[in-house]
Design a protein around this motif. Structure first.
Motif, PDB file in Angstrom:
ATOM      1  N   SER A  57       0.881  -1.166   0.000  1.00 55.64           N
ATOM      2  CA  SER A  57       0.000   0.000   0.000  1.00 55.64           C
ATOM      3  C   SER A  57       0.925   1.223   0.000  1.00 55.64           C
ATOM      4  O   SER A  57       2.118   1.111   0.309  1.00 55.64           O
ATOM      5  N   HIS A  58       0.388   2.384  -0.318  1.00 50.27           N
ATOM      6  CA  HIS A  58       1.224   3.585  -0.294  1.00 50.27           C
ATOM      7  C   HIS A  58       1.713   3.877   1.123  1.00 50.27           C
ATOM      8  O   HIS A  58       2.833   4.347   1.316  1.00 50.27           O
ATOM      9  N   ALA A  59       0.896   3.566   2.131  1.00 47.75           N
ATOM     10  CA  ALA A  59       1.310   3.760   3.530  1.00 47.75           C
ATOM     11  C   ALA A  59       2.491   2.859   3.875  1.00 47.75           C
ATOM     12  O   ALA A  59       3.444   3.297   4.527  1.00 47.75           O
ATOM     13  N   GLN A  60       2.452   1.604   3.431  1.00 45.75           N
ATOM     14  CA  GLN A  60       3.571   0.694   3.691  1.00 45.75           C
ATOM     15  C   GLN A  60       4.847   1.189   3.014  1.00 45.75           C
ATOM     16  O   GLN A  60       5.929   1.100   3.583  1.00 45.75           O
ATOM     17  N   LEU A  61       4.721   1.721   1.815  1.00 47.67           N
ATOM     18  CA  LEU A  61       5.893   2.217   1.109  1.00 47.67           C
ATOM     19  C   LEU A  61       6.497   3.430   1.814  1.00 47.67           C
ATOM     20  O   LEU A  61       7.717   3.554   1.927  1.00 47.67           O
ATOM     21  N   ARG A  62       5.633   4.336   2.331  1.00 46.16           N
ATOM     22  CA  ARG A  62       6.137   5.475   3.106  1.00 46.16           C
ATOM     23  C   ARG A  62       6.880   5.004   4.350  1.00 46.16           C
ATOM     24  O   ARG A  62       7.936   5.523   4.702  1.00 46.16           O
ATOM     25  N   GLU A  63       6.333   3.973   5.017  1.00 45.44           N
ATOM     26  CA  GLU A  63       6.990   3.437   6.203  1.00 45.44           C
ATOM     27  C   GLU A  63       8.323   2.790   5.851  1.00 45.44           C
ATOM     28  O   GLU A  63       9.304   2.935   6.577  1.00 45.44           O
ATOM     29  N   LEU A  64       8.377   2.085   4.743  1.00 50.92           N
ATOM     30  CA  LEU A  64       9.637   1.488   4.308  1.00 50.92           C
ATOM     31  C   LEU A  64      10.683   2.558   4.046  1.00 50.92           C
ATOM     32  O   LEU A  64      11.829   2.450   4.481  1.00 50.92           O
ATOM     33  N   ALA A  65      10.304   3.606   3.346  1.00 55.06           N
ATOM     34  CA  ALA A  65      11.241   4.699   3.054  1.00 55.06           C
ATOM     35  C   ALA A  65      11.751   5.328   4.345  1.00 55.06           C
ATOM     36  O   ALA A  65      12.952   5.614   4.476  1.00 55.06           O
ATOM     37  N   ALA A  66      10.883   5.531   5.326  1.00 58.74           N
ATOM     38  CA  ALA A  66      11.298   6.109   6.608  1.00 58.74           C
ATOM     39  C   ALA A  66      12.212   5.141   7.360  1.00 58.74           C
ATOM     40  O   ALA A  66      13.203   5.552   7.969  1.00 58.74           O
ATOM     41  N   ALA A  67      11.903   3.848   7.308  1.00 64.83           N
ATOM     42  CA  ALA A  67      12.670   2.851   8.050  1.00 64.83           C
ATOM     43  C   ALA A  67      14.113   2.744   7.575  1.00 64.83           C
ATOM     44  O   ALA A  67      15.000   2.394   8.355  1.00 64.83           O
ATOM     45  N   LEU A  68      14.362   3.060   6.323  1.00 69.05           N
ATOM     46  CA  LEU A  68      15.726   2.952   5.800  1.00 69.05           C
ATOM     47  C   LEU A  68      16.691   3.906   6.489  1.00 69.05           C
ATOM     48  O   LEU A  68      17.894   3.672   6.483  1.00 69.05           O
ATOM     49  N   ASP A  69      16.182   4.977   7.110  1.00 70.92           N
ATOM     50  CA  ASP A  69      17.027   5.980   7.747  1.00 70.92           C
ATOM     51  C   ASP A  69      16.928   5.988   9.268  1.00 70.92           C
ATOM     52  O   ASP A  69      17.399   6.927   9.906  1.00 70.92           O
ATOM     53  N   LEU A  70      16.301   4.976   9.854  1.00 69.86           N
ATOM     54  CA  LEU A  70      16.103   4.973  11.308  1.00 69.86           C
ATOM     55  C   LEU A  70      16.900   3.846  11.971  1.00 69.86           C
ATOM     56  O   LEU A  70      17.135   2.804  11.361  1.00 69.86           O
ATOM     57  N   PRO A  71      17.276   4.042  13.244  1.00 70.75           N
ATOM     58  CA  PRO A  71      17.948   2.956  13.970  1.00 70.75           C
ATOM     59  C   PRO A  71      16.941   1.882  14.377  1.00 70.75           C
ATOM     60  O   PRO A  71      15.724   2.050  14.249  1.00 70.75           O
ATOM     61  N   GLU A  72      17.442   0.805  14.935  1.00 69.09           N
ATOM     62  CA  GLU A  72      16.605  -0.294  15.395  1.00 69.09           C
ATOM     63  C   GLU A  72      15.555   0.207  16.380  1.00 69.09           C
ATOM     64  O   GLU A  72      15.836   1.076  17.212  1.00 69.09           O
ATOM     65  N   GLY A  73      14.335  -0.302  16.292  1.00 72.99           N
ATOM     66  CA  GLY A  73      13.274   0.109  17.200  1.00 72.99           C
ATOM     67  C   GLY A  73      11.901  -0.127  16.598  1.00 72.99           C
ATOM     68  O   GLY A  73      11.776  -0.704  15.526  1.00 72.99           O
TER      69      GLY A  73
END
Length: 83
Positions: A57-73
């Motif tokens: 979904s577009h929401a999942q893709l936004r979350e994936l893009a954000a996750a690429l730049d975040l630390p574990e959590g």
């Protein structure tokens, strides 16, 4: 290298693995199709000679893009509201 094409119902992006070193093992091209309601990612699996498809979904893709730049959590994206 990548290409971008605008079709009637989707934008199609193709990612081509050129490798940084001539000895690199190159992966098959990845095709990303962005539709109004979802994004489809496809890649040929050369071992089975079948196309592997993942639908986001577009929401999942936004979350994936954000996750690429975040630390574990564990995270939850919040939408921004205009004031």
């Amino acid at each position: 290298m990548f290409t971008i094409e605008h079709e009637f119902d989707a934008t199609v992006i193709t990612l081509v693995d050129e490798g940084d070193d001539p000895r690199d093992y190159l992966q098959e091209d990845i095709t990303i199709q962005s539709f109004e309601d979802c994004v489809v990612v496809e890649q040929m699996d050369e071992t089975t000679e079948t196309v592997v498809r993942v639908v986001f979904s577009h929401a999942q893709l936004r979350e994936l893009a954000a996750a690429l730049d975040l630390p574990e959590g564990v995270y939850r994206l919040q939408s921004r509201t205009k004031a």
